[in-house]
Design a protein around this motif. Structure first.
Motif, PDB file in Angstrom:
ATOM      1  N   UNK A  86      21.056-124.416  27.403  1.00 41.84           N
ATOM      2  CA  UNK A  86      21.903-122.578  26.301  1.00 41.84           C
ATOM      3  C   UNK A  86      20.421-121.607  25.470  1.00 41.84           C
ATOM      4  N   UNK A  87      20.674-120.391  25.966  1.00 43.61           N
ATOM      5  CA  UNK A  87      19.966-119.217  24.751  1.00 43.61           C
ATOM      6  C   UNK A  87      20.743-118.628  24.689  1.00 43.61           C
ATOM      7  N   UNK A  88      21.003-118.469  22.828  1.00 41.24           N
ATOM      8  CA  UNK A  88      21.977-117.574  22.521  1.00 41.24           C
ATOM      9  C   UNK A  88      21.407-116.885  22.071  1.00 41.24           C
ATOM     10  N   UNK A  89      20.551-116.337  21.650  1.00 44.26           N
ATOM     11  CA  UNK A  89      19.653-115.354  22.065  1.00 44.26           C
ATOM     12  C   UNK A  89      20.231-114.406  22.737  1.00 44.26           C
ATOM     13  N   UNK A  90      21.346-114.862  23.926  1.00 43.66           N
ATOM     14  CA  UNK A  90      21.206-113.018  24.855  1.00 43.66           C
ATOM     15  C   UNK A  90      22.598-113.403  24.473  1.00 43.66           C
ATOM     16  N   UNK A  91      22.836-111.846  24.026  1.00 42.90           N
ATOM     17  CA  UNK A  91      24.257-111.357  23.807  1.00 42.90           C
ATOM     18  C   UNK A  91      25.286-109.983  25.124  1.00 42.90           C
ATOM     19  N   UNK A  92      25.948-110.456  25.017  1.00 47.01           N
ATOM     20  CA  UNK A  92      27.001-109.546  26.189  1.00 47.01           C
ATOM     21  C   UNK A  92      26.567-108.337  25.250  1.00 47.01           C
ATOM     22  N   UNK A  93      26.133-108.182  24.388  1.00 44.85           N
ATOM     23  CA  UNK A  93      26.288-106.359  24.268  1.00 44.85           C
ATOM     24  C   UNK A  93      23.916-106.194  24.578  1.00 44.85           C
ATOM     25  N   UNK A  94      23.524-107.044  24.971  1.00 47.64           N
ATOM     26  CA  UNK A  94      22.360-106.872  25.814  1.00 47.64           C
ATOM     27  C   UNK A  94      22.235-105.299  26.310  1.00 47.64           C
ATOM     28  N   UNK A  95      21.455-104.683  26.259  1.00 49.47           N
ATOM     29  CA  UNK A  95      21.209-103.510  27.139  1.00 49.47           C
ATOM     30  C   UNK A  95      20.424-103.631  28.117  1.00 49.47           C
ATOM     31  N   UNK A  96      20.075-102.645  29.013  1.00 44.02           N
ATOM     32  CA  UNK A  96      19.427-103.140  30.361  1.00 44.02           C
ATOM     33  C   UNK A  96      17.578-103.365  29.572  1.00 44.02           C
ATOM     34  N   UNK A  97      17.833-102.512  28.298  1.00 44.28           N
ATOM     35  CA  UNK A  97      16.037-102.215  27.869  1.00 44.28           C
ATOM     36  C   UNK A  97      16.012-104.038  27.677  1.00 44.28           C
ATOM     37  N   UNK A  98      16.956-104.214  26.765  1.00 42.66           N
ATOM     38  CA  UNK A  98      16.242-105.872  25.858  1.00 42.66           C
ATOM     39  C   UNK A  98      17.088-107.294  27.199  1.00 42.66           C
ATOM     40  N   UNK A  99      17.176-106.916  28.055  1.00 41.53           N
ATOM     41  CA  UNK A  99      16.991-107.574  30.108  1.00 41.53           C
ATOM     42  C   UNK A  99      15.893-107.364  30.205  1.00 41.53           C
ATOM     43  N   UNK A 100      15.483-106.031  30.204  1.00 39.54           N
ATOM     44  CA  UNK A 100      13.834-106.225  30.727  1.00 39.54           C
ATOM     45  C   UNK A 100      12.965-107.594  29.780  1.00 39.54           C
ATOM     46  N   UNK A 101      12.562-106.039  28.488  1.00 41.11           N
ATOM     47  CA  UNK A 101      11.492-107.191  27.687  1.00 41.11           C
ATOM     48  C   UNK A 101      11.969-108.754  27.525  1.00 41.11           C
ATOM     49  N   UNK A 102      13.261-109.140  27.305  1.00 41.89           N
ATOM     50  CA  UNK A 102      13.621-111.167  27.904  1.00 41.89           C
ATOM     51  C   UNK A 102      13.025-111.298  28.824  1.00 41.89           C
ATOM     52  N   UNK A 103      12.819-110.715  30.025  1.00 43.42           N
ATOM     53  CA  UNK A 103      12.673-111.100  31.159  1.00 43.42           C
ATOM     54  C   UNK A 103      11.288-111.089  30.910  1.00 43.42           C
ATOM     55  N   UNK A 104      10.531-110.149  30.576  1.00 40.87           N
ATOM     56  CA  UNK A 104       8.533-109.851  30.493  1.00 40.87           C
ATOM     57  C   UNK A 104       8.669-111.111  29.523  1.00 40.87           C
ATOM     58  N   UNK A 105       9.028-111.115  28.921  1.00 42.44           N
ATOM     59  CA  UNK A 105       8.780-112.644  28.111  1.00 42.44           C
ATOM     60  C   UNK A 105       8.799-113.825  28.402  1.00 42.44           C
ATOM     61  N   UNK A 106       9.893-114.228  28.954  1.00 43.59           N
ATOM     62  CA  UNK A 106      10.592-115.422  29.462  1.00 43.59           C
ATOM     63  C   UNK A 106      10.473-115.854  31.064  1.00 43.59           C
ATOM     64  N   UNK A 107       9.833-114.892  31.912  1.00 47.02           N
ATOM     65  CA  UNK A 107       9.672-115.490  33.180  1.00 47.02           C
ATOM     66  C   UNK A 107       8.223-115.199  33.026  1.00 47.02           C
ATOM     67  N   UNK A 108       7.602-116.779  33.295  1.00 51.64           N
ATOM     68  CA  UNK A 108       6.208-116.892  33.880  1.00 51.64           C
ATOM     69  C   UNK A 108       5.770-116.204  35.061  1.00 51.64           C
TER      70      UNK A 108
END
Length: 207
Positions: free
Chosen positions: A185-207
C-alpha cells in the motif's frame, strides 16, 4: 495479488508480455474520492502509460464494496456482470458508471427497488455497447423462492462477487481509494493527485 482469468477485464495493460510493475486501485463506484482518482487515471494517466511506460506498468481495478452505502453492492455487481459478458468493456463501463455515479448515492436510491436500480445500471451498460437485456438478466433478483424454498437466491453474479470480496478482505483494505504498488500500500498517493503529480510519481517509482 494475482488476478483470476475471469476478472481479466479489470486489468489495463498495453504490453503483450509481462510487465515490471503493478498498480492496484481499490475503488468504489459510489465513493466521490474514487471518482476523482478514476477520472484522472482514465483521462490522463492511461495516455501517459501508453506513451512512456507501456512495457513497464499495468493497472488493476480492484472493486471495493463499501457496505455502509447499500447501493455499493449493486453497482459492483454490475461491474462483475460486465466482466462476464464483455470483459473488454469493463473500463469503458466503469467510466460511464462513474460519470453517473451520483444517481446511485444514498439519497437517490433510498426509494428505489433493487431491480429498478439494476435496470438503470443495464442502461448504462448499453451506452458503451453492452447488451442491456443480457446485463439485466445477470443482475435481476427473482421475487419468488427458489425450487428448494430458499429466499436468499442471489443473482447470476453473486458467486463471483463473493470471490472479489474475499480477495479484498485478504488485503485488509478499508479506505477508498487505496493504491497498492507492487504489493505494498502506498499512502502517499491521494485521490487529489493531479496529472503532473502522477507523472512525477511514475518517473520516480517506475524502473
Amino acid at each position: 495479488m494475482a488476478l483470476a482469468p475471469k476478472f481479466a477485464g479489470q486489468r489495463f495493460s498495453v504490453a503483450s508480455a509481462p510487465v515490471l510493475h503493478t498498480l492496484e486501485l481499490y475503488l468504489d463506484y459510489v465513493c466521490p474520492y474514487s471518482l476523482k482518482m478514476f477520472n484522472t487515471m482514465y483521462t490522463s494517466v492511461f495516455p501517459l502509460i501508453r506513451e512512456k511506460y507501456s512495457s513497464k506498468v499495468q493497472v488493476i481495478f480492484r472493486q471495493q464494496i463499501q457496505p455502509w452505502h447499500p447501493s455499493s453492492t449493486l453497482v459492483h455487481e454490475a461491474g462483475v456482470a460486465v466482466l462476464k459478458l464483455q470483459p473488454a468493456k469493463f473500463w469503458d463501463f466503469s467510466k460511464a458508471l462513474f460519470d453517473d455515479s451520483k444517481s446511485f448515492y444514498d439519497v437517490n436510491v433510498v426509494h428505489e427497488t433493487r431491480n429498478k436500480t439494476y435496470e438503470r445500471l443495464a442502461k448504462i451498460g448499453a451506452k458503451v455497447g453492452i447488451d442491456e437485456q443480457e446485463l439485466f438478466k445477470l443482475l435481476r433478483i427473482d421475487d419468488k423462492p427458489a425450487s428448494d424454498g430458499s429466499l436468499n437466491t442471489g443473482n447470476a453474479v453473486t458467486n463471483d462477487l463473493k470471490v472479489l470480496v474475499k480477495m479484498n478482505r485478504m488485503q485488509g483494505v478499508h479506505v477508498t481509494p487505496t493504491v497498492v504498488f507492487d504489493g505494498v500500500i502506498d499512502n502517499s498517493i491521494s485521490s487529489s493527485f493531479t496529472p503532473d503529480q502522477w507523472a512525477e510519481w511514475l518517473e520516480k517509482n517506475v524502473a
